[in-house]
Design a protein around this motif. Sequence first.
Motif, PDB file in Angstrom:
ATOM      1  N   UNK A   1       0.832  -1.207   0.000  1.00 52.60           N
ATOM      2  CA  UNK A   1       0.000   0.000   0.000  1.00 52.60           C
ATOM      3  C   UNK A   1       0.863   1.252   0.000  1.00 52.60           C
ATOM      4  N   UNK A   2       1.952   1.252   0.776  1.00 48.11           N
ATOM      5  CA  UNK A   2       2.835   2.416   0.820  1.00 48.11           C
ATOM      6  C   UNK A   2       3.509   2.654  -0.530  1.00 48.11           C
ATOM      7  N   UNK A   3       3.939   1.578  -1.180  1.00 49.47           N
ATOM      8  CA  UNK A   3       4.597   1.732  -2.475  1.00 49.47           C
ATOM      9  C   UNK A   3       3.611   2.212  -3.540  1.00 49.47           C
ATOM     10  N   UNK A   4       2.377   1.707  -3.514  1.00 50.07           N
ATOM     11  CA  UNK A   4       1.370   2.176  -4.479  1.00 50.07           C
ATOM     12  C   UNK A   4       1.109   3.670  -4.299  1.00 50.07           C
ATOM     13  N   UNK A   5       1.046   4.116  -3.057  1.00 51.23           N
ATOM     14  CA  UNK A   5       0.841   5.545  -2.801  1.00 51.23           C
ATOM     15  C   UNK A   5       2.043   6.363  -3.275  1.00 51.23           C
ATOM     16  N   UNK A   6       3.264   5.824  -3.070  1.00 50.47           N
ATOM     17  CA  UNK A   6       4.471   6.533  -3.517  1.00 50.47           C
ATOM     18  C   UNK A   6       4.539   6.623  -5.028  1.00 50.47           C
ATOM     19  N   UNK A   7       4.112   5.575  -5.723  1.00 51.65           N
ATOM     20  CA  UNK A   7       4.134   5.566  -7.186  1.00 51.65           C
ATOM     21  C   UNK A   7       2.966   6.332  -7.796  1.00 51.65           C
ATOM     22  N   UNK A   8       1.989   6.705  -6.994  1.00 47.72           N
ATOM     23  CA  UNK A   8       0.834   7.438  -7.511  1.00 47.72           C
ATOM     24  C   UNK A   8      -0.173   6.563  -8.210  1.00 47.72           C
ATOM     25  N   UNK A   9      -0.129   5.249  -7.948  1.00 43.15           N
ATOM     26  CA  UNK A   9      -1.044   4.324  -8.619  1.00 43.15           C
ATOM     27  C   UNK A   9      -2.484   4.579  -8.205  1.00 43.15           C
ATOM     28  N   UNK A  10      -2.675   5.096  -6.974  1.00 40.43           N
ATOM     29  CA  UNK A  10      -4.032   5.325  -6.481  1.00 40.43           C
ATOM     30  C   UNK A  10      -4.640   6.633  -6.973  1.00 40.43           C
ATOM     31  N   UNK A  11      -3.841   7.476  -7.647  1.00 40.54           N
ATOM     32  CA  UNK A  11      -4.364   8.744  -8.160  1.00 40.54           C
ATOM     33  C   UNK A  11      -5.310   8.494  -9.325  1.00 40.54           C
ATOM     34  N   UNK A  12      -6.216   9.441  -9.612  1.00 42.46           N
ATOM     35  CA  UNK A  12      -7.110   9.283 -10.777  1.00 42.46           C
ATOM     36  C   UNK A  12      -6.305   9.175 -12.071  1.00 42.46           C
ATOM     37  N   UNK A  13      -6.742   8.332 -13.006  1.00 41.48           N
ATOM     38  CA  UNK A  13      -5.980   8.154 -14.261  1.00 41.48           C
ATOM     39  C   UNK A  13      -5.760   9.446 -15.032  1.00 41.48           C
ATOM     40  N   UNK A  14      -6.757  10.354 -15.042  1.00 40.39           N
ATOM     41  CA  UNK A  14      -6.610  11.604 -15.793  1.00 40.39           C
ATOM     42  C   UNK A  14      -5.487  12.445 -15.206  1.00 40.39           C
ATOM     43  N   UNK A  15      -5.457  12.542 -13.877  1.00 42.29           N
ATOM     44  CA  UNK A  15      -4.386  13.319 -13.237  1.00 42.29           C
ATOM     45  C   UNK A  15      -3.024  12.688 -13.504  1.00 42.29           C
ATOM     46  N   UNK A  16      -2.965  11.367 -13.462  1.00 42.86           N
ATOM     47  CA  UNK A  16      -1.700  10.678 -13.735  1.00 42.86           C
ATOM     48  C   UNK A  16      -1.257  10.907 -15.174  1.00 42.86           C
ATOM     49  N   UNK A  17      -2.216  10.906 -16.113  1.00 40.41           N
ATOM     50  CA  UNK A  17      -1.853  11.111 -17.521  1.00 40.41           C
ATOM     51  C   UNK A  17      -1.263  12.493 -17.744  1.00 40.41           C
ATOM     52  N   UNK A  18      -1.922  13.523 -17.237  1.00 39.46           N
ATOM     53  CA  UNK A  18      -1.428  14.881 -17.480  1.00 39.46           C
ATOM     54  C   UNK A  18      -0.113  15.150 -16.745  1.00 39.46           C
ATOM     55  N   UNK A  19       0.067  14.521 -15.596  1.00 43.87           N
ATOM     56  CA  UNK A  19       1.362  14.638 -14.920  1.00 43.87           C
ATOM     57  C   UNK A  19       2.463  13.989 -15.750  1.00 43.87           C
ATOM     58  N   UNK A  20       2.149  12.815 -16.303  1.00 46.33           N
ATOM     59  CA  UNK A  20       3.129  12.120 -17.158  1.00 46.33           C
ATOM     60  C   UNK A  20       3.390  12.908 -18.439  1.00 46.33           C
ATOM     61  N   UNK A  21       2.325  13.416 -19.076  1.00 47.42           N
ATOM     62  CA  UNK A  21       2.492  14.180 -20.312  1.00 47.42           C
ATOM     63  C   UNK A  21       3.288  15.451 -20.071  1.00 47.42           C
ATOM     64  N   UNK A  22       3.042  16.119 -18.932  1.00 48.60           N
ATOM     65  CA  UNK A  22       3.833  17.317 -18.625  1.00 48.60           C
ATOM     66  C   UNK A  22       5.307  17.002 -18.478  1.00 48.60           C
ATOM     67  N   UNK A  23       5.611  15.857 -17.866  1.00 43.85           N
ATOM     68  CA  UNK A  23       7.008  15.455 -17.756  1.00 43.85           C
ATOM     69  C   UNK A  23       7.627  15.158 -19.097  1.00 43.85           C
ATOM     70  N   UNK A  24       6.863  14.498 -19.984  1.00 43.05           N
ATOM     71  CA  UNK A  24       7.377  14.189 -21.327  1.00 43.05           C
ATOM     72  C   UNK A  24       7.679  15.469 -22.090  1.00 43.05           C
ATOM     73  N   UNK A  25       6.799  16.453 -22.004  1.00 39.60           N
ATOM     74  CA  UNK A  25       6.988  17.711 -22.728  1.00 39.60           C
ATOM     75  C   UNK A  25       8.188  18.490 -22.212  1.00 39.60           C
ATOM     76  N   UNK A  26       8.548  18.305 -20.963  1.00 39.74           N
ATOM     77  CA  UNK A  26       9.705  19.002 -20.393  1.00 39.74           C
ATOM     78  C   UNK A  26      10.972  18.149 -20.406  1.00 39.74           C
ATOM     79  N   UNK A  27      10.890  16.958 -21.004  1.00 45.25           N
ATOM     80  CA  UNK A  27      12.061  16.091 -21.091  1.00 45.25           C
ATOM     81  C   UNK A  27      12.270  15.195 -19.892  1.00 45.25           C
ATOM     82  N   UNK A  28      11.327  15.186 -18.953  1.00 44.30           N
ATOM     83  CA  UNK A  28      11.427  14.323 -17.776  1.00 44.30           C
ATOM     84  C   UNK A  28      10.599  13.072 -18.024  1.00 44.30           C
ATOM     85  N   UNK A  29      11.257  11.975 -18.349  1.00 40.95           N
ATOM     86  CA  UNK A  29      10.565  10.732 -18.648  1.00 40.95           C
ATOM     87  C   UNK A  29      10.348   9.866 -17.417  1.00 40.95           C
TER      88      UNK A  29
END
Length: 319
Positions: free
Chosen positions: A52-80
């Motif tokens: 449970x602690x690792x899932x929370x650290x990885x953000x697996x429990x966050x809403x998929x939309x929020x996770x997608x835009x966080x990931x996309x923002x990182x991709x656009x700034x070069x943070x993969x």
Amino acid sequence: MPLLAKLLVQRIALGLLLLFLVSILIFVGTIVLPGDVAQSILGQSATPEALANLRAELGVNDPPVARYFAWLGGVLTGDLGTALTSGLDIAESLASRLRNTLFLAFWAAVIAVPLAIFLGLLAVRYRERWPDKLISAVTLASISVPEFLIGYVLMFFVGVKLGLFPSTAVSFRADASLDDKLESIALPIAVLTLVVLAHMMRMTRAAILNVMQSAYIETAELKGLRMFTIIRKHALPNSIAPIVNVVMLNLAYLVVGVVVVEVVFVYPGMGQYLVDHVSKRDVPVVQACGMVFATVYIGLNMVADIVSILANPRLRHPK
């Protein structure tokens, strides 16, 4: 805005829109994969609290939309992101792997592109005669055989039986000399060349034969020009747009489709890197590799469209 600039802007905008849609597919495709990322990292002996602690650290429990835009923002700034299994920065790991893949694709293209155009011209010059039939039969056979089978056959006969080249690319090192690099990847280059050569040669032949039906080609024949001169000076320049399209598509395949070849020959490129982390269910690495492959493929297709527009006036004036 001039018509040419408008068409170019439309093609670039369409490519960016397509890349955005592909990013959604990549993200959705990776998050719906079966299995638990935390479980694969910590192992079967992990406690429920640790999972449970690792899932929370990885953000697996966050809403998929929020996770997608966080990931996309990182991709656009070069943070993969960071690889889950190794903790290493994905962008740094991909940089060296991408250089290796581009190195392999470059030398395969250096051999395949001129050879495909030459064989296409030769097939048109001797149309319906034995050189044309032989070239078409060999290229059709190479299209029909999977690249991994071609790779294993070359490994056995050329690498093991004859001992001409290393059977695998394990010895490839980025700091080695050019001769040593080429020797270690000779067989992967041969496999990629055989695969893309067939497509490019057949499409080159078809494009030139289509132009050969034109009236100005008949006029050149009536003038008494040699057939190879007609093909080289009149048919080839006017069929360059479809040839460029085919070349770009196959160059995209050389970068994107090397996964199987790299795995077969244990080549330290992006394909091998992707397969290694798919088996470990390292989602950030899979997402990053997917975006890199998609960007290269869409970018080369966009370049092909732009070159076709610049080379063919009829595409600039469709009406």
